[in-house]
Design a protein around this motif. Structure first.
Motif, mmCIF file in Angstrom:
data_model
loop_
_atom_site.group_PDB
_atom_site.id
_atom_site.type_symbol
_atom_site.label_atom_id
_atom_site.label_comp_id
_atom_site.label_asym_id
_atom_site.label_seq_id
_atom_site.Cartn_x
_atom_site.Cartn_y
_atom_site.Cartn_z
ATOM 1 N N LEU A 168 -7.813 14.890 -53.871
ATOM 2 C CA LEU A 168 -7.183 13.629 -53.493
ATOM 3 C C LEU A 168 -6.154 13.866 -52.386
ATOM 4 O O LEU A 168 -5.341 14.781 -52.471
ATOM 5 N N SER A 169 -6.217 13.039 -51.347
ATOM 6 C CA SER A 169 -5.317 13.196 -50.205
ATOM 7 C C SER A 169 -4.603 11.876 -49.938
ATOM 8 O O SER A 169 -5.160 10.964 -49.328
ATOM 9 N N LEU A 170 -3.378 11.762 -50.400
ATOM 10 C CA LEU A 170 -2.584 10.568 -50.135
ATOM 11 C C LEU A 170 -2.268 10.447 -48.650
ATOM 12 O O LEU A 170 -2.161 9.338 -48.120
ATOM 13 N N LEU A 171 -2.151 11.591 -47.965
ATOM 14 C CA LEU A 171 -1.854 11.564 -46.529
ATOM 15 C C LEU A 171 -2.980 10.884 -45.764
ATOM 16 O O LEU A 171 -2.737 10.052 -44.874
ATOM 17 N N ASP A 172 -4.242 11.215 -46.079
ATOM 18 C CA ASP A 172 -5.374 10.571 -45.411
ATOM 19 C C ASP A 172 -5.405 9.075 -45.704
ATOM 20 O O ASP A 172 -5.740 8.264 -44.832
ATOM 21 N N LEU A 173 -5.078 8.709 -46.929
ATOM 22 C CA LEU A 173 -5.028 7.292 -47.298
ATOM 23 C C LEU A 173 -3.990 6.553 -46.450
ATOM 24 O O LEU A 173 -4.265 5.481 -45.898
ATOM 25 N N VAL A 174 -2.795 7.128 -46.348
ATOM 26 C CA VAL A 174 -1.718 6.491 -45.590
ATOM 27 C C VAL A 174 -2.085 6.384 -44.114
ATOM 28 O O VAL A 174 -1.850 5.348 -43.470
ATOM 29 N N GLN A 175 -2.658 7.437 -43.548
ATOM 30 C CA GLN A 175 -3.045 7.400 -42.139
ATOM 31 C C GLN A 175 -4.092 6.329 -41.886
ATOM 32 O O GLN A 175 -4.046 5.617 -40.872
ATOM 33 N N THR A 176 -5.050 6.195 -42.809
ATOM 34 C CA THR A 176 -6.079 5.165 -42.669
ATOM 35 C C THR A 176 -5.464 3.774 -42.694
ATOM 36 O O THR A 176 -5.815 2.899 -41.884
ATOM 37 N N GLU A 177 -4.532 3.540 -43.612
ATOM 38 C CA GLU A 177 -3.912 2.221 -43.706
ATOM 39 C C GLU A 177 -3.048 1.915 -42.491
ATOM 40 O O GLU A 177 -3.035 0.773 -42.009
ATOM 41 N N LEU A 178 -2.338 2.915 -41.976
ATOM 42 C CA LEU A 178 -1.532 2.690 -40.780
ATOM 43 C C LEU A 178 -2.408 2.323 -39.590
ATOM 44 O O LEU A 178 -2.119 1.373 -38.846
ATOM 45 N N LEU A 179 -3.496 3.063 -39.404
ATOM 46 C CA LEU A 179 -4.384 2.804 -38.271
ATOM 47 C C LEU A 179 -5.025 1.428 -38.379
ATOM 48 O O LEU A 179 -5.018 0.650 -37.414
ATOM 49 N N ARG A 180 -5.568 1.104 -39.547
ATOM 50 C CA ARG A 180 -6.230 -0.187 -39.710
ATOM 51 C C ARG A 180 -5.220 -1.336 -39.686
ATOM 52 O O ARG A 180 -5.543 -2.439 -39.243
ATOM 53 N N GLY A 181 -3.989 -1.082 -40.131
ATOM 54 C CA GLY A 181 -2.968 -2.114 -40.056
ATOM 55 C C GLY A 181 -2.597 -2.443 -38.619
ATOM 56 O O GLY A 181 -2.439 -3.609 -38.249
ATOM 57 N N VAL A 182 -2.465 -1.421 -37.792
ATOM 58 C CA VAL A 182 -2.139 -1.624 -36.379
ATOM 59 C C VAL A 182 -3.268 -2.373 -35.659
ATOM 60 O O VAL A 182 -3.019 -3.243 -34.813
ATOM 61 N N LEU A 183 -4.511 -2.047 -35.998
ATOM 62 C CA LEU A 183 -5.654 -2.640 -35.302
ATOM 63 C C LEU A 183 -6.107 -3.973 -35.903
ATOM 64 O O LEU A 183 -6.896 -4.690 -35.279
ATOM 65 N N ALA A 184 -5.628 -4.321 -37.088
ATOM 66 C CA ALA A 184 -6.095 -5.523 -37.785
ATOM 67 C C ALA A 184 -5.960 -6.812 -36.970
ATOM 68 O O ALA A 184 -6.869 -7.652 -37.006
ATOM 69 N N PRO A 185 -4.851 -7.038 -36.231
ATOM 70 C CA PRO A 185 -4.716 -8.316 -35.518
ATOM 71 C C PRO A 185 -5.774 -8.566 -34.457
ATOM 72 O O PRO A 185 -5.999 -9.723 -34.069
ATOM 73 N N VAL A 186 -6.433 -7.544 -33.972
ATOM 74 C CA VAL A 186 -7.424 -7.735 -32.904
ATOM 75 C C VAL A 186 -8.833 -7.433 -33.411
ATOM 76 O O VAL A 186 -9.714 -7.072 -32.628
ATOM 77 N N GLY A 187 -9.045 -7.609 -34.699
ATOM 78 C CA GLY A 187 -10.355 -7.359 -35.285
ATOM 79 C C GLY A 187 -10.948 -8.605 -35.897
ATOM 80 O O GLY A 187 -11.100 -9.638 -35.228
ATOM 81 N N HIS A 188 -11.292 -8.524 -37.188
ATOM 82 C CA HIS A 188 -12.003 -9.602 -37.862
ATOM 83 C C HIS A 188 -11.305 -10.952 -37.764
ATOM 84 O O HIS A 188 -11.953 -11.984 -37.560
ATOM 85 N N GLY A 189 -9.980 -10.972 -37.957
ATOM 86 C CA GLY A 189 -9.266 -12.242 -37.905
ATOM 87 C C GLY A 189 -9.387 -12.919 -36.559
ATOM 88 O O GLY A 189 -9.588 -14.136 -36.466
ATOM 89 N N LEU A 190 -9.284 -12.154 -35.492
ATOM 90 C CA LEU A 190 -9.404 -12.686 -34.134
ATOM 91 C C LEU A 190 -10.800 -13.226 -33.880
ATOM 92 O O LEU A 190 -10.968 -14.353 -33.377
ATOM 93 N N TRP A 191 -11.822 -12.481 -34.249
ATOM 94 C CA TRP A 191 -13.201 -12.896 -33.968
ATOM 95 C C TRP A 191 -13.583 -14.156 -34.735
ATOM 96 O O TRP A 191 -14.180 -15.075 -34.174
ATOM 97 N N THR A 192 -13.224 -14.235 -36.014
ATOM 98 C CA THR A 192 -13.599 -15.408 -36.799
ATOM 99 C C THR A 192 -12.752 -16.619 -36.421
ATOM 100 O O THR A 192 -13.215 -17.755 -36.549
ATOM 101 N N ALA A 193 -11.536 -16.403 -35.963
ATOM 102 C CA ALA A 193 -10.722 -17.512 -35.470
ATOM 103 C C ALA A 193 -11.399 -18.169 -34.269
ATOM 104 O O ALA A 193 -11.432 -19.406 -34.157
ATOM 105 N N ILE A 194 -11.944 -17.363 -33.373
ATOM 106 C CA ILE A 194 -12.657 -17.906 -32.210
ATOM 107 C C ILE A 194 -13.823 -18.775 -32.674
ATOM 108 O O ILE A 194 -13.994 -19.919 -32.225
ATOM 109 N N LEU A 195 -14.628 -18.251 -33.592
ATOM 110 C CA LEU A 195 -15.787 -19.005 -34.072
ATOM 111 C C LEU A 195 -15.365 -20.266 -34.818
ATOM 112 O O LEU A 195 -16.012 -21.309 -34.699
ATOM 113 N N GLY A 196 -14.274 -20.183 -35.590
ATOM 114 C CA GLY A 196 -13.798 -21.357 -36.307
ATOM 115 C C GLY A 196 -13.357 -22.463 -35.361
ATOM 116 O O GLY A 196 -13.657 -23.640 -35.579
#
Length: 313
Positions: A168-196
């Motif tokens: 088990l690697s908590l460090l890898d978990l934290v790094q994954t969440e930080l990266l996906r958190g930073v990139l989240a605003p320009v991903g799924h939410g942005l694309w589906t907002a356009i379609l909506g």
């Protein structure tokens, strides 16, 4: 004289709710990570996963809620589109991708087409009873579905990152969440907002309108999605074309892993992150254009098909 000045202050406080949510959530997440590192208590891992995966999506949905146009877009509706839209979207996309997609050069294109279609369909089902479908509200509700999808997907990626060959690697978990958190605003939410926004701009209380603009927007958003997911591979191919040596091509043909040079590592980093930045910029510019058109109240022409939306509540 004090009453008029009190209203703007209250309004300003309400508009900053999303900021307080983010700061409070970020502090709680940091505390959860620190305590988990210190104690090594695996029972705290779900807390870290959920806080880290939902913090940015929930914050952006709260921010978008303050920009709704209709009173029909209530907090209850926003919550249901976020949770139900996210869960249904992830489940449906997983089923379709499992049965329809196989490893190939077109894998990411298939993922983009499936996931964007699923999110759009879920958005339509969950909002079919709205009496008035303003394009601005379509942006808000589309973002809720997209960010819900992103939150549950990120939780899955974070949980998977926990398990490594070293245990088990908590460090890898934290790094994954930080990266996906930073990139989240320009991903799924942005694309589906356009379609909506595009979907609602031609729809009414009785029908959802399938227009040529919606079809082209869906294909365009799916293309951005595919580029986003495949940017690692695209950057790798471009790096080899620009800086690769004959000996590296021989190694690859013999299925050996070619060792990158320092220059190649730098070029790959620039191309991969530069590509993501370019896709993000195109998406944000597109969203702003849809929003500007919504504010002007422009309605779409060229309806290809009208789908009954159900009886308004």
């Amino acid at each position: 004289m004090a009453l008029p000045s009190a209203r703007p202050a209250a309004g300003a406080r309400s508009r900053r709710v999303w900021l307080r949510m983010f700061l409070t959530g970020a502090l709680l997440w940091v505390l959860a990570v620190v305590v988990t590192f210190v104690t090594g208590n695996p029972n705290l891992v779900p807390t870290v996963v959920l806080l880290g995966s939902f913090l940015v999506p929930v914050t952006f949905v709260a921010w978008a809620f303050g920009r709704r146009r209709s009173g029909e877009v209530t907090s209850e509706l926003l919550f249901s589109t976020f949770v139900a839209g996210g869960v249904l979207g992830v489940l449906a996309a997983s089923l379709l991708e499992s049965y329809l997609l196989h490893p190939s050069a077109w894998l990411f294109a298939g993922v983009g087409l499936i996931e964007e279609a699923v999110k759009l369909a879920v958005l339509a089902v969950l909002t079919r009873h709205l009496r008035v479908k303003f394009a601005t509200d379509g942006l808000v509700l589309g973002a809720a579905v997209g960010f819900g999808f992103a939150a549950f997907e990120s939780a899955g990626y974070a949980f998977t990152a926990l398990f490594t060959e070293r245990g088990l690697s908590l460090l890898d978990l934290v790094q994954t969440e930080l990266l996906r958190g930073v990139l989240a605003p320009v991903g799924h939410g942005l694309w589906t907002a356009i379609l909506g926004g595009v979907l609602f701009s031609a729809s009414d209380h009785r029908h959802f309108a399938l227009t040529l603009r919606l079809l082209l927007s869906y294909l365009g958003v799916a293309f951005l999605h595919a580029l986003w997911d495949g940017m690692h591979g695209i950057a790798l191919v471009l790096t080899l074309l620009l800086t690769g040596t004959p000996w590296q091509y021989v190694q690859l043909e013999q299925r050996y892993q070619a060792q990158p040079t320092a220059l190649e590592a730098d070029v790959f980093t620039v191309l991969s992150w530069g590509g993501l930045a370019l896709v993000s910029a195109v998406g944000v510019a597109w969203l702003l254009a849809v929003r500007a058109r919504a504010r002007r109240g422009e309605r779409q022409a060229g309806v290809l098909w009208r789908i009954p939306a159900g009886r308004p509540r």
